[in-house]
Scaffold this motif. Sequence first.
Motif, PDB file in Angstrom:
ATOM      1  N   THR A   5       0.846  -1.183   0.000  1.00  0.00           N
ATOM      2  CA  THR A   5       0.000   0.000   0.000  1.00  0.00           C
ATOM      3  C   THR A   5       0.884   1.237   0.000  1.00  0.00           C
ATOM      4  O   THR A   5       1.773   1.365   0.842  1.00  0.00           O
ATOM      5  CB  THR A   5      -0.917   0.022   1.240  1.00  0.00           C
ATOM      6  OG1 THR A   5      -1.734  -1.148   1.232  1.00  0.00           O
ATOM      7  CG2 THR A   5      -1.802   1.269   1.236  1.00  0.00           C
ATOM      8  N   CYS A   6       0.670   2.143  -0.939  1.00  0.00           N
ATOM      9  CA  CYS A   6       1.495   3.346  -1.063  1.00  0.00           C
ATOM     10  C   CYS A   6       0.646   4.582  -0.832  1.00  0.00           C
ATOM     11  O   CYS A   6      -0.541   4.614  -1.173  1.00  0.00           O
ATOM     12  CB  CYS A   6       2.163   3.410  -2.440  1.00  0.00           C
ATOM     13  SG  CYS A   6       3.339   2.062  -2.740  1.00  0.00           S
ATOM     14  N   GLN A   7       1.260   5.599  -0.277  1.00  0.00           N
ATOM     15  CA  GLN A   7       0.530   6.802   0.124  1.00  0.00           C
ATOM     16  C   GLN A   7       0.923   8.027  -0.693  1.00  0.00           C
ATOM     17  O   GLN A   7       0.688   9.150  -0.284  1.00  0.00           O
ATOM     18  CB  GLN A   7       0.760   7.069   1.613  1.00  0.00           C
ATOM     19  CG  GLN A   7       0.233   5.954   2.503  1.00  0.00           C
ATOM     20  CD  GLN A   7       0.523   6.196   3.971  1.00  0.00           C
ATOM     21  OE1 GLN A   7       1.043   7.242   4.347  1.00  0.00           O
ATOM     22  NE2 GLN A   7       0.191   5.232   4.812  1.00  0.00           N
ATOM     23  N   GLY A   8       1.560   7.822  -1.837  1.00  0.00           N
ATOM     24  CA  GLY A   8       1.836   8.918  -2.741  1.00  0.00           C
ATOM     25  C   GLY A   8       0.588   9.283  -3.539  1.00  0.00           C
ATOM     26  O   GLY A   8      -0.502   8.739  -3.312  1.00  0.00           O
ATOM     27  N   PRO A   9       0.686  10.205  -4.499  1.00  0.00           N
ATOM     28  CA  PRO A   9      -0.472  10.626  -5.295  1.00  0.00           C
ATOM     29  C   PRO A   9      -1.125   9.447  -6.025  1.00  0.00           C
ATOM     30  O   PRO A   9      -0.444   8.661  -6.684  1.00  0.00           O
ATOM     31  CB  PRO A   9       0.130  11.631  -6.286  1.00  0.00           C
ATOM     32  CG  PRO A   9       1.379  12.127  -5.631  1.00  0.00           C
ATOM     33  CD  PRO A   9       1.902  10.971  -4.846  1.00  0.00           C
ATOM     34  N   ASN A  10      -2.424   9.322  -5.859  1.00  0.00           N
ATOM     35  CA  ASN A  10      -3.201   8.277  -6.539  1.00  0.00           C
ATOM     36  C   ASN A  10      -2.637   6.875  -6.287  1.00  0.00           C
ATOM     37  O   ASN A  10      -2.624   6.022  -7.175  1.00  0.00           O
ATOM     38  CB  ASN A  10      -3.255   8.555  -8.047  1.00  0.00           C
ATOM     39  CG  ASN A  10      -3.910   9.879  -8.360  1.00  0.00           C
ATOM     40  OD1 ASN A  10      -4.933  10.234  -7.768  1.00  0.00           O
ATOM     41  ND2 ASN A  10      -3.313  10.631  -9.278  1.00  0.00           N
ATOM     42  N   GLY A  11      -2.168   6.642  -5.070  1.00  0.00           N
ATOM     43  CA  GLY A  11      -1.696   5.328  -4.686  1.00  0.00           C
ATOM     44  C   GLY A  11      -0.311   4.982  -5.192  1.00  0.00           C
ATOM     45  O   GLY A  11       0.088   3.806  -5.142  1.00  0.00           O
ATOM     46  N   THR A  12       0.447   5.968  -5.658  1.00  0.00           N
ATOM     47  CA  THR A  12       1.816   5.740  -6.123  1.00  0.00           C
ATOM     48  C   THR A  12       2.807   5.973  -4.995  1.00  0.00           C
ATOM     49  O   THR A  12       2.433   6.297  -3.865  1.00  0.00           O
ATOM     50  CB  THR A  12       2.155   6.680  -7.286  1.00  0.00           C
ATOM     51  OG1 THR A  12       2.070   8.033  -6.814  1.00  0.00           O
ATOM     52  CG2 THR A  12       1.189   6.489  -8.449  1.00  0.00           C
ATOM     53  N   LYS A  13       4.094   5.831  -5.316  1.00  0.00           N
ATOM     54  CA  LYS A  13       5.162   6.203  -4.397  1.00  0.00           C
ATOM     55  C   LYS A  13       5.770   7.515  -4.889  1.00  0.00           C
ATOM     56  O   LYS A  13       6.005   7.685  -6.087  1.00  0.00           O
ATOM     57  CB  LYS A  13       6.244   5.120  -4.358  1.00  0.00           C
ATOM     58  CG  LYS A  13       5.808   3.800  -3.765  1.00  0.00           C
ATOM     59  CD  LYS A  13       6.979   2.825  -3.643  1.00  0.00           C
ATOM     60  CE  LYS A  13       7.989   3.300  -2.624  1.00  0.00           C
ATOM     61  NZ  LYS A  13       9.051   2.270  -2.378  1.00  0.00           N
ATOM     62  N   PHE A  14       6.058   8.426  -3.960  1.00  0.00           N
ATOM     63  CA  PHE A  14       6.741   9.646  -4.338  1.00  0.00           C
ATOM     64  C   PHE A  14       8.132   9.309  -4.880  1.00  0.00           C
ATOM     65  O   PHE A  14       8.813   8.399  -4.409  1.00  0.00           O
ATOM     66  CB  PHE A  14       6.901  10.581  -3.140  1.00  0.00           C
ATOM     67  CG  PHE A  14       5.746  11.513  -2.942  1.00  0.00           C
ATOM     68  CD1 PHE A  14       5.449  12.487  -3.876  1.00  0.00           C
ATOM     69  CD2 PHE A  14       4.963  11.426  -1.796  1.00  0.00           C
ATOM     70  CE1 PHE A  14       4.390  13.358  -3.688  1.00  0.00           C
ATOM     71  CE2 PHE A  14       3.904  12.291  -1.593  1.00  0.00           C
ATOM     72  CZ  PHE A  14       3.614  13.258  -2.550  1.00  0.00           C
ATOM     73  N   ALA A  15       8.545  10.068  -5.871  1.00  0.00           N
ATOM     74  CA  ALA A  15       9.897   9.980  -6.404  1.00  0.00           C
ATOM     75  C   ALA A  15      10.369  11.401  -6.673  1.00  0.00           C
ATOM     76  O   ALA A  15       9.582  12.351  -6.670  1.00  0.00           O
ATOM     77  CB  ALA A  15       9.938   9.150  -7.687  1.00  0.00           C
ATOM     78  N   ALA A  16      11.666  11.552  -6.889  1.00  0.00           N
ATOM     79  CA  ALA A  16      12.234  12.845  -7.253  1.00  0.00           C
ATOM     80  C   ALA A  16      13.276  12.601  -8.335  1.00  0.00           C
ATOM     81  O   ALA A  16      13.885  11.530  -8.397  1.00  0.00           O
ATOM     82  CB  ALA A  16      12.859  13.541  -6.040  1.00  0.00           C
ATOM     83  N   ALA A  17      13.484  13.597  -9.203  1.00  0.00           N
ATOM     84  CA  ALA A  17      14.321  13.327 -10.367  1.00  0.00           C
ATOM     85  C   ALA A  17      14.987  14.593 -10.874  1.00  0.00           C
ATOM     86  O   ALA A  17      14.536  15.712 -10.606  1.00  0.00           O
ATOM     87  CB  ALA A  17      13.467  12.706 -11.486  1.00  0.00           C
ATOM     88  N   MET A  18      16.065  14.387 -11.618  1.00  0.00           N
ATOM     89  CA  MET A  18      16.713  15.434 -12.407  1.00  0.00           C
ATOM     90  C   MET A  18      16.625  14.995 -13.863  1.00  0.00           C
ATOM     91  O   MET A  18      17.011  13.869 -14.198  1.00  0.00           O
ATOM     92  CB  MET A  18      18.160  15.639 -11.964  1.00  0.00           C
ATOM     93  CG  MET A  18      18.276  16.015 -10.493  1.00  0.00           C
ATOM     94  SD  MET A  18      19.987  16.229  -9.914  1.00  0.00           S
ATOM     95  CE  MET A  18      20.432  17.757 -10.698  1.00  0.00           C
ATOM     96  N   ASN A  19      16.101  15.881 -14.715  1.00  0.00           N
ATOM     97  CA  ASN A  19      15.820  15.523 -16.113  1.00  0.00           C
ATOM     98  C   ASN A  19      15.031  14.224 -16.203  1.00  0.00           C
ATOM     99  O   ASN A  19      15.268  13.371 -17.065  1.00  0.00           O
ATOM    100  CB  ASN A  19      17.117  15.439 -16.930  1.00  0.00           C
ATOM    101  CG  ASN A  19      17.559  16.824 -17.397  1.00  0.00           C
ATOM    102  OD1 ASN A  19      16.864  17.815 -17.195  1.00  0.00           O
ATOM    103  ND2 ASN A  19      18.726  16.892 -18.030  1.00  0.00           N
TER     104      ASN A  19
END
Length: 571
Positions: A380-394
Motif C-alpha cells: 500500500t502506497c501513500q503517494g499521489p493516486n496510490g503511487t510512491k513519491f519519487a524525485a528526479a533530475m531531467n
Amino acid sequence: MGTSAVLSSIFMTFFVAVGCFMAYRDVVTAKQASITRHYTFNIKLKNITRLCHTKSIVTVNGKFPGPRVVGREGDRLVVKVVNHVPYNISIHWHGIRQLRSGWADGPSYITQCPIQTGQTYVYNFTITGQRGTLFWHAHFSWLRATVYGPLIILPRRNESYPFVKPYKQVRILFEAVINQSLQTGAGPNVSDAYTFNGLPGPLYNCSVKDTYKLKVKPGKTYLLQWINAALNDELFFSVANHSFTVVEADAVYVKPFETNILMITPGQTTNVLLKTKSKAPNATFFMLARPYATGMGTFDNTTVAGILEYETSSLTGLKNRPLLKPVLPAINATNFVANFASKFRSLATTKFPANVPQKVDRKFFFTVGLGTNPCPKNQTCQGPNGTKFAAAMNNISFALPTTALLQSYFFSQPNGVYTTDFPAFPLHPFNYTGTPPNNTLVSNGTKLVRIPFDTSVEVVLQDTSIIGAESHPLHLHGYNFYVVGQGFGNFDPSNDPPKFNLVDPVERNTVGVPSGGWVAIRFMADNPGVWLMHCHFDVHFSWGLRMAWIVLDGKLPNQKLPPPPSDLPKC
C-alpha cells in the motif's frame, strides 16, 4: 535493519555553529604554516533526552551534536572513523574541495562503500584555498539526522579577516526532533520541535526550563557562524531589535551587507557579525526561527525561541525586563527569499578574486522536481493516486549502485554499475512551471555525465511544478560554483543569459533553486573524480533527486586522481 527502523528513534537536526577559536591548542610553534591535525571519531549509540522523551541515537564520541573539527587553510586533516553501531555509515566533509582526494569525500556508494559495523576508515585530505565555516555529516541513509558537527577553517597564521575583528565567537545550534521517517512511499512525519543548542525553549510543552540564552556585552561585535545541517528544513532567523552584517557564505568571503532576517537552506553556511547596543538596554530579546516552506507536503509550522540578554552590573532583576519579539516573514515568503539570495556577492578583490568562467565549454539544463513511481505489488502506497513519491533530475531518478562509483570508474569497471548517458537537456521538454503534465512517472537509473578535465561548465537548474513547485537546495560535491543568475518561471535561453553576473557572483557549494524558478551556476571542472550533485533535503535525496559527474584526469601528474587508500571500505 531497514531504513525506517533505523530512523524511528533519530532526531532530525539543523544547527548554527558559532565560535570555535576557544580552547584549541596547536602542538606546533606559530612559525609553521601548515600542520597535520588528527581526530578520532567513534560512532556510538547514546541516550539523548528531548521534550521529556529519551531516545537512543547514533553519535560521534557520544556527543550530540558531534565534536568540532578545526584546521587552518593549508592544514592536512586525518580523521579516523571507527564504527561501533549496528548500522553502516560514512562521513562527508561538506564543502571541502577535496582536490585529488575524492576517496575522502564520503558519500556512500559514490566515492566509497560505507564503513560497516566494527570497521575503520581514515579520511585524509588537505584544506586548499578555503577558510571559514563548513560542516561534516554522515552520508548514509538518514544518519545525518544526528551525526554531524562544525568544520571550522581558520585563516593562515598572520592573516586576518577582511572585516572587523570580532570580540567573541559563539556557538548556536538548531535541531528538529522527529519520531519517524519516510515510509510507504509518502513523506516523513513532521518534526516535534526545533531547538536552539538542543533546547526547545518556552514555546514548546515541557521545555520552559530548557531555554537557550545568549549573553552578550554592550558595544561589542560577535561573529555568528551559522550552519544549516537540517534534513528537510529551510529556516528564517531573527533577533528582536538587532541586525546582522553578512560577511561569509559557504566558507567564502562576501561583500558585507546588512539584514535583520536570515534565511539559510540545508547545506549552506553563513557567517554574520552582530554588533550589540552601546549601552545595556532595559530589555531582553527573543531569538526566533521558523521554517520557510513551499512544497505541498506537511511540515513543522512551529517556532523555536531563545533569548539574547545583556550582561549588566545592575541589581535590577532580569524578570522585570520586557521581552521583545522579532517579526519573521510568512512561511511561504518566496519573494523575500529570492531578494535575500540576490544580495550575496563575491568580494572580487585581488586577494579574493571571483574566477567565474567567462566562456563556457559545456552547457547543461537540468530540471529538478518531484514525480512518482508505481506502487510495488502487494504494498500500500501513500503517494499521489496510490503511487510512491519519487524525485528526479531531467526525469531520471538516481538509483544508488551496490558498489562505489569512484572505485568502479578508477578501475574501469562500469559494466552493471553505471552508464555515462545522463541527458544534458530534458528528453521531453514541457512547460516546466505551468500546468503539470498528466504523466508524473519518472525513469530510474544510475546515469552520470562524463566531462574532460578543465572543462568550463554552465548548469541551469530549473524547478518544475509536476507535483507542485518547490524550492530545492542543490549541493555539488568536490567543487564551489558561481551563481551567475536566477529568476522565476521558465529559463529563457535567449533573454536570460545576457543578464548573468559575470563580475562578482557569489561562490557557493549549495544553492537554493527558487520555487517555480531557476538558477544558473558555472564552475571549472578542475578536480578529477566522481562527484555527487543532489538536493540537500534528505527526503528528496532518498527519492532520487541526485546525479553525478565524472571528471576525467588531466595530462599532468598533479591533475590525476591517486589510487585508493589501502583501508578503503569494501561493499
